[in-house]
Motif scaffolding. Structure first.
Motif: not given
Length: 316
Positions: A152-159, A182-196
């Motif tokens: 989400g916007i403003g979370t520590v992961a975002h900032l 949901a972030v993990i699901t997107g990454m497992l589907g290779e719709q997300v390239n990286m995340a904290l």
């Protein structure tokens, strides 16, 4: 005892006030749903805290707005027995990120104790290049064709990702989700390239071979995620970021009561059984006095405010 009365009170009177508290059950508000990391932390603390203070400690889940709904309830409480288990954003940049937030972390909440901290883990799909230098080279070459997910916007992961973008000279687009699952699901589907991600969530995926760990946001390697290099080791110095859980009270709670609660929490988190529970949840125990939490709030507020203002981030 009122704040005015406390100014003229003797040490013996303050001690007696603290000893008389609590006189009824304590409500421990959590601004997140049952089963989430803050909820698990609160429930880990509740029973031993009840035994130590001699009153029931009831966990009250008030989810919404990244924990700010629960924090606002604590800020408004006047019964002298309502406190909250909160995360970074609730006690630092909530009002800066969104001026409509119905409380001010500095003026409406009293720091009690920093309970536990953890670094974040930068993860990517298994198709991402292995090794830090290769990963950063690919990220730079991909420009805004790559993206990153956050809860989400403003979370520590975002900032934190915005800080990484500046340090690494990369420009992936932000894709906010409704939470880390949901972030993990997107990454497992290779719709997300990286995340904290928090260590508990990240390493479950990494150890099962589903995601790749790039690095951890601590100054050096972390005991919470052994075997994962720091981001500095991957070729990205200057990124030091932690998530944390803390207990805060309404600003008007008497200092003697705040001090007694902080001392009780510090004693509890140092018990071997409780430390083991917290470690199993992916956290490193701290257990500070109120001033220790106040110092951390000031430090993190300054860091995150800089990121928010530099990037024009606003809550939506």
């Amino acid at each position: 005892m009122s704040a005015a009365a406390m100014l003229g009170a003797t040490p013996a009177a303050l001690a007696q006030s603290a000893k008389a508290w609590p006189s009824q059950p304590i409500k421990l508000v959590v601004g997140f749903p049952a089963g989430t990391s803050p909820d698990l932390m609160a429930r880990t603390l509740a029973e031993p805290l009840s035994q130590l203070l001699g009153q029931p400690v009831v966990v009250d889940n008030r989810p919404g707005a990244g924990g700010n709904i629960g924090a606002a309830q604590v800020a408004r409480a006047t019964d002298g027995h309502t406190v909250g288990l909160m995360v970074n954003g609730n006690l630092t940049i909530a009002k800066i990120l969104n001026p409509a937030t119905p409380y001010d972390p500095i003026t409406d909440l009293a720091p009690v104790s920093l309970i536990a901290v953890a670094p974040l883990v930068l993860v990517a799909p298994n198709s991402a290049p292995a090794g830090g230098p290769a990963f950063w080279s690919a990220a730079k070459a991909s420009g805004d064709r790559w993206n990153y997910g956050s809860p989400g916007i403003g979370t520590v992961a975002h900032l934190g990702m915005e800080l990484i973008k500046v340090k690494a000279g990369i420009s992936p687009l932000h894709v906010p989700y409704g939470g880390n699952p949901a972030v993990i699901t997107g990454m497992l589907g290779e719709q997300v390239n990286m995340a904290l991600l928090p260590p508990g969530l990240a390493m479950a995926q990494v150890q099962s071979g589903k995601l790749r760990a790039i690095g951890v946001t601590s100054a050096g390697r972390s005991a919470v995620v052994p075997g994962v290099p720091s981001l500095s080791e991957t070729g990205l110095p200057g990124v030091e970021l932690e998530i944390w859980n803390a207990v805060a009270a309404p600003r008007q709670m008497p200092q003697a009561h705040v001090a007694r609660l902080a001392a009780a929490l510090a004693e509890i988190v140092r018990r071997p059984a409780v430390r083991a529970q917290i470690a199993a949840q992916g956290w490193q125990v701290v257990g500070t006095a109120p001033q220790g939490l106040a110092n951390r709030i000031a430090q993190d507020t300054a860091t995150m405010t800089d990121v928010i203002q530099r990037n024009g981030i606003q809550a939506k």
